[in-house]
Structure formats: structure tokens, C-alpha cells
Scaffold this motif. Structure first.
Motif, PDB file in Angstrom:
ATOM      1  N   ASN A  30      -2.050  53.087   7.856  1.00 19.72           N
ATOM      2  CA  ASN A  30      -2.296  51.925   6.999  1.00 19.72           C
ATOM      3  C   ASN A  30      -1.059  52.323   5.831  1.00 19.72           C
ATOM      4  O   ASN A  30      -0.418  51.188   5.438  1.00 19.72           O
ATOM      5  N   ASP A  31      -0.991  53.488   5.398  1.00 19.47           N
ATOM      6  CA  ASP A  31      -0.165  53.700   4.147  1.00 19.47           C
ATOM      7  C   ASP A  31       1.223  53.448   4.540  1.00 19.47           C
ATOM      8  O   ASP A  31       2.037  52.977   3.601  1.00 19.47           O
ATOM      9  N   ASP A  32       1.689  53.905   5.653  1.00 15.86           N
ATOM     10  CA  ASP A  32       2.935  53.549   6.201  1.00 15.86           C
ATOM     11  C   ASP A  32       3.299  52.532   7.243  1.00 15.86           C
ATOM     12  O   ASP A  32       4.548  52.737   7.815  1.00 15.86           O
ATOM     13  N   ILE A  33       2.460  51.650   7.272  1.00 11.63           N
ATOM     14  CA  ILE A  33       2.575  50.703   8.317  1.00 11.63           C
ATOM     15  C   ILE A  33       3.947  49.722   8.385  1.00 11.63           C
ATOM     16  O   ILE A  33       4.437  49.533   9.262  1.00 11.63           O
ATOM     17  N   ASP A  34       4.333  49.568   7.074  1.00  9.23           N
ATOM     18  CA  ASP A  34       5.825  48.962   7.167  1.00  9.23           C
ATOM     19  C   ASP A  34       6.942  49.526   7.664  1.00  9.23           C
ATOM     20  O   ASP A  34       7.822  48.893   8.226  1.00  9.23           O
ATOM     21  N   THR A  35       6.947  50.936   7.874  1.00 12.53           N
ATOM     22  CA  THR A  35       8.083  51.496   8.519  1.00 12.53           C
ATOM     23  C   THR A  35       7.655  51.870  10.061  1.00 12.53           C
ATOM     24  O   THR A  35       8.647  52.088  10.699  1.00 12.53           O
TER      25      THR A  35
END
Length: 1165
Positions: A30-35
């Protein structure tokens, strides 16, 4: 902590048996979902399994991760569903593209679901017209269910127009049931949990907006979602918050709740287009306004007019008057003016009935004194006194004034005074039009009549008619009808003098009238125009005159007069009388009667009226009657919107083109000013697909009626149509531009119309000229530099001998329109307060029918609206004060008058002086000077012979002095010309600079254009307006009521209205006229075509003798007075009232042999 580079290891934890590892994996993703979303997308099934596992402790976290992955995959519906399932983990206040997109998606979904739920309710309450119509006289198979919008039927499936428009729901409310919400990507949410979650998210969104004071966003969503509960809650919350904050509201400004209601009201009137929903919102706003201690009374008035709630309006006025405050009474007066401006005659009549009469109790007491002996009348008077005794004198006066405002007499009187005193008609233009067009040609005579009528509309200035009696006498048959009716346009609003003015023409009651039936019919039409939309006093007279005659021409004029005067009254008795004449099946008056029936029932949506007209349109064989009934049905459905859909479908499926024409006009009238997408699509479809040119023309033209509130969008819409191969479509696009952009001076519209002035088809050029004049009305060269060139073109077309008659007709009409009402009127299809201007829209719609029948052209005068500010003090008097306008004076100034060129023909030739004559004169002058010198050299002893020479010597000295004096300035001029010129040019530039200073003062009761209102302000002083100036009558608070006040003198009171000119050839007596013509005949100057006039003049001479005998008997006092004033009003040669014994088109009879003796006498000489 550094972000993830790859999600492979973390994803492996999802398959672990330990729930803690699964939760850790989800948090990390969830914290790094954009990458890492691309890698996670391959494991969606595992995350979905965790979300569906009810034993898993962090289901909401799994849902949030799924929502973000689907967001990146652009599957926004699934993303929204999982975001809603995430519950509180989905943070609305976090800034980010994901959050914004999902919130937007949630709002769209909420609006779609909520509005669909609301749309299901109105279907139970079908408008009466639809139900009655379907089960009535028409074939039910031709009519679609009233709940099905006509825009979804009869369009070809492959047509672009048939495809669902998904861009804007609120503009197309009736499309809701057949669409999947606002766009094709809206999900059908059936899961109850998801619906609850959606509702919770929206509630959280609303709450965050309300905390920040962003009330308008919530109101917008609530209106679009058709959720009135939310709307009520928001307004109440705003009111509570303002009380809780305890911040003092500045005097004259509104609180948050009032501002919010104003905003909701403006959205409701300008954006919401579904009539039933708009009514619900207005009812809600009206209820909320009534609960506020000091509400916005003007907003209540707007609601009351639209809801047709006369009880609310009456109660509000009585509440204001009961406060017995001078300033509050002024507000009541202003509201009364607004009600009159926006309400129908029927609505205003109900309000007037419910108000106290305003007659003070003194009258009852006086009446009681006069009838002391009568016991019966005493009881009656006691009852009257008891009902009126509660009214104090001030309240009685206030009610009397309010009644005079509501019945229109006060506003009409003020507008008449304004138009009279500010009249800037340029008579030289009229004279040029008259001289350019041959008066014996019927179409040209009519054109000049219309030009004069429009230029002087409402000014009571009929000088052109009185000065051109010879030209007026050339009118025959229907030209005579039109010329007489023009008096009604010129004297519109002159209610008190209308009978006296038209007395020479009106049919005489109970006796046979000797005048022409055409002038009598025209007089009844003129009488209706004078009392337009104000028929209280005129309706009974017109009805009697209409029913008591059998002549079809008089009935034609009477029907038109009845319709205009009784507009929107819903008078069943008048409608019944008109129906009886309609059933006589006369083509001549049937068209006028059908139109009049529609005008009487204007906007009522009467099922009975529709069925009567539709039934007879099917029965008759006369196309004119069918067209009259079709136009009448369109008027009955004025402003009904979706309530007219059934009638529209029935008409558009008719094989008869005249009825389809009526169906298209019904679309225009029912949806006028709404900008409705479905109406526009319908019109565009018929504009390119109908087989009949008339239907295509009116379909394009009707776009102007739908979109006149958004004039900028019309040029783009008709751009391609203006280049159509079909001239009727080109004409329709020109008129659509004129109707929608009237008075705006819009450059885009002018750019489209300018090439059309050179169109190969004459009637297209005619439409372009008329449309240009509508757009350019009240424009000057500073506002629009093209206006001078357009005016020049109009004059050139009128004077061009090679131009077609139809184009000349259009140019002369255009010259009248562009200078309408003495250059003090514009064409206003909406009122100053933003509502539909019903008489103006109807007038414009009927004016477009001049294509078939020229007398309908006069209806355009109903669209002319005076542009003024008329300040009134609390006593309804016109004080003298000044307003400040923060612009350059030239920006809104009157156009310059045309320079009249001096006639070059009959100028005096200078006498030739021979050189010998000049030499002789010089010798004589030398001798005279020598003699004078000799007489001065001789001794000056006083002798008798020298007495006359002394004055000569004195005179000589004086002459020399004068010469010296005159020579000095010449020398100075020669020596100082260059310096003077420089100084003069410098002073001129200074003057110009001074003229063009920004900011100047204007007097009360001056012309103020709609675009000028934003620059107008009231300087600090004695008078303060009760509301922001919107044009027209404006009530003022008097801050110094005890001080003496200066009033503007009403010029119209001093003018004595004369009877209309009934003269024929000139203001000379018939005997003088006959003698002139006879002398011309003796000299051989009388043309053969004028011999008929000579024949008439012998009859007129005898009639003149009878008139003189009648005057001696005291029967012609007013005519005698007018004759003494030189107005020609009582001249005996009544050509307009003369009976036309021949029919149109008949050949002229040969010259009678009786006149041969004139020629013989000439030969004998």
C-alpha cells in the motif's frame, strides 16, 4: 525507509499461512503501490481472496490495495467499489490523484443513483394535457406515452442524432431512465453494502465541505442529484453556523443562508430545465424564505410568479404594507413592479382581487351622508365601512398604489412618458424611405408603414402620418388595414386616449359605418395593440365589436385585437366566441381567429383548447385556417416544457406540412429560453430531414428561441446551416441569429450575416437585413464599428432601383427596427430580472409569420422593451436627481442623426453681370464721390440748399470708419492665420479630451442600456435605491422626507391627444384639392392613373360639405380643433376611411366621358 524496488518478495508473503505476514505485505504494498503496481496486478486474485475471506482481520486494507491497483489499470468502476469497501482507510482529505478521481467517481455515482430514484416519482403525476389528449379526440396510436421523451422516438437508429448524449444529465433530465447514469462507465450498484458505503462517503464529503464553509459545492451536488433533503439541510446548517459564529453582518449585505438561497434560486432558474423538479426546488426555497425573519422579498416574488402562487404574492404585499413603514412600503411598490413585469394577466388579476380595495373609509362616510333617508343603503354602507375601517389612510393609499402598479397603468404611463420625452426618431430616414419606395405599390406602401410604426413605437409621435396625408391616401385594401393598425403600435400604452384617437376608424356600434371595412378592421387591431397584454378595460369593447359584425375583414382585425389585449387571460367566454367564428370556415378570418384562440389560452396548456383546434384543423380544407390553428396550439403550450411532449409528437407525425410546422413551433414555445438539449436535437433533425421547406425553415429559426439566453452558442450551431444549398434553411439560420442575439451586437453573428446580404435569393437577403437590424438595435459606432456600414447598406438597398421588392421590404423593416421606439427600445426576450418576457417572445414568434401574412409584422412591437431607469420616490412621484455612469459618454450615446443634404435641383442661378454694366456702375460711383468732395470744399455756411448734404457728409464719415474697422480684422486674420489655426486645433483637442473623460452624470428618466447598468451608481445623497438597478421603474428611499423635493415635470400631461389623421390627399380642404387637380387636368398634367382620384374627389367635395354642416350643428368639435391646429386630423378627404368598391387586382375602369368638357374647354382656348 527506502521504497521498494521490486515487489516479488513481498508478494510471496501473501501466500504465507501467518495472517501477520499477510498484513505486513499489504501495508508494504500500500505504501509503495505507485511504483510496484505492475507486479501486484499479476497477483490480484490472491488479494481479492484475502478481501473475501471474512476471517481475515484486515479486509479493508486489502480492499484499499485492490482499489489503487484497479485505479492504475484505469478500471475506475472496480476501483471505486473496492475504495468504498475500504471504509475509513479511504481518506478523503489526502491530496492525491487516486483520492480525487475516486471521490469524483463516487459523486457521479451518487448523482446518478439519486436522480434516477427521483425521476421515477413524477411519472405518476402525468400532466392533464397528456392524459386527456391520449384518450380524447386523437388517434392514440399516433401518440407515444407521455412519460417517454419525444427525443428518443422516430429518430433513425443509425443517425448521429439518435445516439445517447451522455455529457450532461441536468440539461437532459428525461433521458435518465434509459441511460446508465451520467456516462457509459457508471456502474449499476446493486449491493446494499456498497450503496451504504457510497452514502457514507458522500456524507463525509458533505461534512468536510460544510466545516470549511463550502456550502455552494454541496448545493450544486444536491441539485444535480435532485436530493431536496440535502438542499434543505445545507441551507439550515448555513443559517445555524452564521448564528453560532456571531460575526456581525454588514448593513445592506446578506448573511450566508440568504446568499445560499440566492445561489440556489439562480441555479434553479438558469440551469435546471425539468419543469417539475424546478417547481419542487422553488417551493422549498419559498418555504425556507418564509421562515426567515427578514427574508429577500424580491426572491420570494420571483418564486411566487414562477409557481403561479398568487396567495403567496398577495400575503407578502399585505405583510409589507401592514408594517406602516415608508421605506418598507417602497419595497412593496418595487415588488409590485417586478410582479407586473413577470406575471401573466390572469396571475395579476388574482393578486389584485385578493388585496384590499384601497378606497379610504371617507368615501363610505360621504356616501352615507348623501343617502341619509335611505334605510336600505345605510345597512349596506355600514357593512362596507366595517370591512374598510381597519385600514388607516396610509395603508389605503398604499393598496391603491399597489393596485395601480399591478394592473399595469402606472408602469405603462411611466414608459410612455419616457419614450415621449426622449424620442430621437430621425424623420429624415423615414422621408428617404418614403421617397425611395413607390407608394402606389402595395408592398412598398406597407413597408414604409411598418418602418414608421417601429421607429415611433410607443412614442405617440404620429407626425409622419399627419405630414404625409397624400402618401397615406394611396393605401388600398389590406395596405389600408395595415396603415390603420400602425397607429396602435405608435400609440401603444396610450390607454386613456385610445378611443378618442381611433374614433374616426372604429366601427360604430348599433349603426352602419360608412368607412372602409379595411380601416375598421385595422382600427380594432390597433385598439388591441394599444392595450397589448393589458386588456382589462378593452376586452369587453373588443368582444362586442367582434361579435356584432359579419364582415370578415373587421372580424379579422377584431380577432387579432382580442388576442393581443386578452393575452394569457384564459377567458373561456372570449375563447367560445372565437370558436364560433372559426366554425364558420372562412379562410379570410380563420387564420387570425386560430391565432387569437392561442393567445387567449397562452401558456395554459388547456387540453380542451388543443383538442378543439386540432379537431378543426383536421376537418377544414383551408390551409390558412390549419396554419392559424397550428400556431395557436404552439402558443397554448408556451413554457410547458415536458408537458407539451405529447402534443409535439402528435403534430410532428401529421402528414399535413402546416401541422408539422405547428409541431416545430410548439417545440420552440414550450422550451423557449431553456437551452434544452433534447429540443435542440429535435429541431436540428427536422431542419435537415423534413421534406417540406416551410418545416425546415421554422426548425432552424426555432433554435433562436431555445437559445436566446446563450446567444454566443448560436453562431457556431448554425454556421454550416447558413451555407446550406436550401435558401429556406439559410433564411431560417439568419432569423435564428437575429432572434437569439437581438440587441447584443455579437461579432460572430454579424460575420455570418454579412455575406448573406449578398445572397442570390431575395428572401435570404431580406432575412439577413432584418436579423442584422435586430442584433444592431441601440448599437453605436463606439460599441460596434460595423453599425455605420450596416446602416449605410440598408439605406442603399432601399434606394436601389434594381433591387428586388422583397429585399427592399426587408431593408425598410430593418431601418425601423434598428431605431425602434425613438432609439429608446431594445428587443428583450427576457425581463430585467431574468425571467421569460412572455409578450416579447410571443410577439417575436408571431412576427416571423409575416412570411405568410404582412399584418402580423406589427406583433414585433410587443418585443420592444424601453431601456431606462425611472427613479420613483415613496410617493410614486418622479424626483429630479442625477445618476453616475463610470464610462465615457460616447460609449452609450445615441447614434448621430443623418445629415440632410440640401437639394441641388431647384437652387437659384446667380444673375450674370455684363462687363459693360459693371463699368457703368463704377463710373456712376466715381461721379457721386466727386460731387460729395466738391460739396465739402464749399463754405459750410448754413443755407437751405446745403441742408441735405450735411447728413450725406456725416454718413460718409461713418462709412469710412466702418471700412477701417472691417479692414483691421482682415489684416489680422491674414497675419495670424497659422497661429490661430494651431490655437484652435489645440482647443478642439482639449474639448475632445474633456468630453471623453471617464465618468459623467445622467438625469433621472434617461436612457440606460442593459450593458450600461453595471456602470451605474447612485452618488451619496438624498435618494437610495431599494435594490440593485435592473432597469425600468426603480423605487428609492428618501433619506430627507421632510425637505422640499424637486420633481420632473411630465411632458405628456401637457399634450392633448388629437384624433388620428383621416385625411386623404393633404391637409387642404376637399374643395382646394379638387381645384388643384382640376387645374392640373386643364393643363394636361394629370396622368391617366390619377383620374380615379379626380372622380373620388367629386364625391369627397360633397362629403366635405356634409361634414361642415355637421360641424355647424356641433357634431365635430374635436375635429374642428384638430383642423385649426393644422394637424390634418379632421380633413374631410378621408381616404383611409373611404370605401373600396373594387376588389384587388380588378382592372381600372375607363375615364368617364363626363370629364371630356375640361379638355374641350382647353382646346377652345
Amino acid at each position: 525507509m527506502p521504497g521498494l524496488v521490486t515487489a516479488t518478495g513481498v508478494l510471496a508473503f501473501l501466500a504465507d499461512e501467518e495472517p501477520e505476514l499477510k498484513v505486513f505485505a499489504l501495508k508494504t504494498l500500500n505504501d509503495d503501490i505507485d511504483t510496484v503496481w505492475t507486479e501486484v496486478a499479476g497477483e490480484l486474485s490472491q488479494i481479492e481472496a484475502l478481501y473475501e475471506d471474512e476471517q481475515f482481520p484486515e479486509r479493508e486494507l486489502a480492499a484499499l490495495v485492490l482499489a489503487k491497483v484497479y485505479f492504475h489499470l484505469q478500471a475506475y468502476t472496480e476501483s471505486m467499489t473496492f475504495a468504498l469497501a475500504a471504509g475509513p482507510l479511504f481518506r478523503l482529505d489526502e491530496p492525491g490523484e487516486f483520492e480525487e478521481t475516486i471521490i469524483s467517481k463516487c459523486v457521479d455515482q451518487y448523482i446518478a443513483v439519486s436522480s434516477a430514484r427521483h425521476a421515477a416519482k413524477p411519472s405518476k403525476n402525468v400532466p392533464a394535457i397528456a392524459t386527456t389528449f391520449a384518450s380524447g379526440s386523437l388517434d392514440g396510436s399516433a401518440i407515444i406515452s407521455p412519460t417517454t421523451p419525444f427525443s428518443q422516438s422516430t429518430l433513425p437508429s443509425k443517425s448521429l442524432l439518435a445516439r445517447a448524449s451522455t455529457d450532461n444529465t441536468i440539461l437532459d433530465p428525461t433521458f435518465q431512465p434509459t441511460k446508465e447514469g451520467r456516462s457509459a462507465s457508471i456502474a449499476q450498484v446493486t449491493d446494499t453494502k456498497t450503496q451504504i458505503a457510497l452514502h457514507n462517503v458522500i456524507e463525509r464529503l458533505f461534512e468536510s465541505c460544510l466545516k470549511e464553509g463550502k456550502y455552494r459545492q454541496v448545493v450544486g451536488i444536491a441539485v444535480e442529484a435532485k436530493n431536496l433533503d440535502v438542499l434543505r439541510k445545507v441551507i439550515k446548517r448555513a443559517s445555524e453556523d452564521s448564528k453560532r459564529s456571531k460575526t456581525p453582518v454588514q448593513e445592506g449585505s446578506q448573511g450566508p443562508a440568504e446568499e445560499l438561497m440566492d445561489y440556489a434560486l439562480s441555479i434553479c432558474m438558469d440551469v435546471v430545465q425539468e419543469r417539475s423538479f424546478r417547481t419542487e426546488i422553488l417551493r422549498l426555497i419559498l418555504d425556507l424564505l418564509s421562515d426567515i425573519p427578514n427574508p429577500d422579498y424580491f426572491a420570494i416574488a420571483r418564486c411566487a410568479v414562477y409557481l403561479d402562487s398568487d396567495e403567496e404574492a398577495s400575503e407578502m404585499l399585505q405583510q409589507l404594507v401592514s408594517k406602516e413603514d415608508r421605506d418598507v412600503t417602497a419595497v412593496a411598490y418595487q415588488i409590485a413592479f417586478d410582479l407586473y413585469d413577470n406575471g401573466t394577466q390572469e396571475f395579476l388579476g388574482k393578486v389584485i382581487k385578493s388585496l384590499p380595495s384601497g378606497e379610504p373609509p371617507k368615501k363610505a362616510a360621504v356616501a352615507e351622508e348623501e343617502s341619509e333617508g335611505a334605510a336600505e343603503s345605510e345597512a349596506l354602507l355600514q357593512d362596507q365601512e366595517s370591512s374598510e375601517e381597519a385600514l388607516p389612510a396610509e395603508a389605503a393609499k398604499a393598496y391603491k398604489n399597489i393596485r395601480s402598479i399591478l394592473d399595469g397603468s402606472k408602469a405603462i404611463k411611466l414608459n410612455l412618458e419616457f419614450l415621449y420625452r426622449n424620442n430621437h426618431t430621425d424623420l429624415s430616414i423615414l422621408n428617404k424611405v418614403r421617397d425611395s419606395l413607390e407608394g402606389r405599390n402595395s408592398i412598398f406602401h406597407t413597408a414604409v408603414t411598418f418602418c414608421n410604426a417601429f421607429m415611433n413605437a410607443g412614442t405617440t409621435h404620429d407626425k409622419f402620418f399627419r405630414d404625409n396625408l397624400e402618401w397615406l391616401g394611396k393605401a388600398v385594401n389590406w395596405s389600408k388595414f395595415t396603415a390603420t393598425a400602425a397607429l396602435g403600435v405608435i400609440h401603444r400604452g396610450n390607454l386613456t386616449q385610445s378611443r378618442k384617437l381611433l374614433e374616426p376608424y372604429l366601427p360604430r356600434q348599433g349603426g352602419v359605418s360608412s368607412g372602409s371595412i379595411f380601416s375598421q378592421g385595422g382600427a380594432l387591431y390597433a385598439y388591441g395593440l394599444i392595450h397589448a397584454n393589458h386588456g382589462a378595460d378593452a376586452l369587453e369593447y373588443l368582444r362586442t365589436a367582434f361579435t356584432s359584425v359579419d364582415e370578415e375583414v373587421i372580424q379579422h382585425g377584431g380577432a387579432l385585437g382580442l388576442g393581443i389585449a386578452g393575452m394569457a387571460t384564459g377567458n373561456e367566454q372570449v375563447f367560445s366566441d372565437l370558436t364560433q367564428v372559426l366554425y364558420a370556415d372562412s379562410a379570410l378570418n380563420g387564420e387570425a381567429v386560430g391565432l387569437a384562440m392561442g393567445l387567449i389560452m397562452l401558456g395554459t396548456g388547456s387540453a380542451n383548447a388543443i383538442s378543439v383546434m386540432m379537431g378543426y384543423a383536421h376537418d377544414t380544407t383551408h390551409e390558412k385556417i390549419v396554419r392559424g390553428c397550428a400556431i395557436g396550439m404552439a402558443l397554448v403550450m408556451f413554457g410547458r416544457q415536458e408537458g407539451a411532449d405529447t402534443t409535439i409528437e402528435a403534430l410532428l407525425q401529421e402528414p399535413e406540412p402546416a401541422l408539422r410546422y405547428g409541431g416545430i413551433l410548439t417545440v420552440a414555445m414550450a422550451y423557449c429560453g431553456t437551452g434544452s438539449n433534447k429540443a435542440i436535437r429535435k429541431l436540428l433533425h427536422y431542419a435537415v430531414s423534413d421534406v417540406n421547406d416551410d418545416v425546415r425553415r421554422i426548425a432552424v429559426m426555432s433554435l433562436g428561441f431555445i437559445l436566446f439566453r446563450k446567444p454566443g452558442s448560436v453562431p457556431r450551431m448554425v454556421e454550416l446551416l447558413a451555407e446550406s444549398y436550401n435558401p429556406h434553411v439559410r433564411y431560417g439560420s439568419a432569423m435564428a441569429l437575429g432572434i437569439s442575439c437581438a440587441g447584443t451586437g455579437l461579432d460572430e453573428a454579424i460575420d455570418l450575416l454579412e455575406p448573406m446580404m449578398k445572397d442570390p435569393t431575395d428572401f435570404v437577403r431580406q432575412g439577413a437585413l432584418i436579423a442584422l437590424s435586430m442584433i444592431m438595435v441601440q448599437q453605436n459606432e463606439v460599441m460596434n464599428p460595423k453599425v455605420a456600414a450596416i446602416r449605410k447598406t440598408l439605406k442603399k438597398v432601399v434606394g436601389d432601383r434594381h433591387e428586388d421588392a422583397m429585399t427592399k421590404f426587408g431593408a425598410s423593416l430593418a431601418l425601423g427596427i434598428i431605431d425602434a421606439g425613438g432609439r429608446n427600445c431594445t428587443i428583450g426576450l427576457q425581463t430585467q430580472t431574468g425571467n421569460l418576457n412572455m409578450p416579447a417572445i410571443v410577439g417575436m414568434a408571431v412576427f416571423t409569420q409575416y412570411w405568410y401574412w404582412f399584418p402580423f409584422t406589427h406583433f414585433l412591437s410587443l418585443s420592444f422593451v424601453p431601456t431606462s431607469i425611472i427613479g420613483l420616490d415613496p410617493d410614486l412621484e418622479i424626483p429630479s436627481f442625477k445618476l453616475h455612469c463610470a464610462t465615457r459618454p460616447s460609449l452609450f450615446d445615441y447614434p448621430p442623426e443623418q445629415e440632410v443634404k440640401t437639394a441641388e435641383g431647384p437652387s437659384m442661378v446667380t444673375t450674370a453681370v455684363l462687363s459693360t454694366t459693371a463699368q457703368a456702375k463704377r463710373r456712376a460711383q466715381k461721379k457721386e464721390r466727386a460731387q460729395r468732395r466738391e460739396s465739402m470744399d464749399i463754405d459750410s455756411t448754413p443755407t437751405v440748399s446745403k441742408a441735405p448734404s450735411q447728413p450725406a457728409g456725416d454718413k460718409m464719415d461713418i462709412d469710412d470708419d466702418k471700412k477701417v474697422k472691417t479692414e483691421e480684422p482682415k489684416e489680422k486674420k491674414e497675419g495670424e492665420t497659422s497661429a490661430d489655426k494651431e490655437a484652435q486645433s489645440g482647443s478642439d483637442s482639449k474639448k475632445k479630451a474633456e468630453k471623453e473623460k471617464v465618468g459623467y452624470e445622467i438625469e433621472n428618466m434617461s436612457r440606460v442600456l442593459p450593458g450600461q447598468l453595471k456602470y451605474i451608481s447612485f452618488p451619496a445623497g438624498r435618494y437610495v435605491p431599494v435594490k440593485k438597478p435592473t432597469g425600468g421603474p426603480l423605487l428609492l428611499h428618501d433619506t430627507e422626507p421632510e425637505e422640499p423635493k424637486a420633481l420632473i415635470e411630465e411632458k405628456l400631461k401637457k399634450v392633448t391627444t388629437e384624433r388620428a389623421p383621416v385625411a386623404g390627399a393633404s391637409s387642404a380642404t376637399p374643395r382646394q384639392t379638387a381645384q388643384n387637380l382640376l387645374s392640373q387636368a386643364q393643363r394636361g398634367q394629370l396622368s391617366g392613373s390619377s383620374m380615379r382620384d379626380l372622380n373620388e374627389l367629386f364625391q369627397l367635395t360633397a362629403r366635405g360639405a356634409e361634414d361642415r354642416a355637421a360641424q355647424l350643428g356641433g357634431l365635430g368639435a374635436s375635429g374642428g380643433a384638430a383642423e385649426q391646429s393644422g394637424s390634418g386630423a379632421a380633413a374631410a378627404a378621408g381616404v383611409l376611411t373611404a370605401v373600396d368598391e373594387d376588389a384587388e387586382g380588378d382592372q381600372e375602369a375607363d375615364v368617364p366621358g363626363d370629364f371630356d368638357y375640361f379638355t374641350d374647354a382647353e382646346d377652345d382656348e
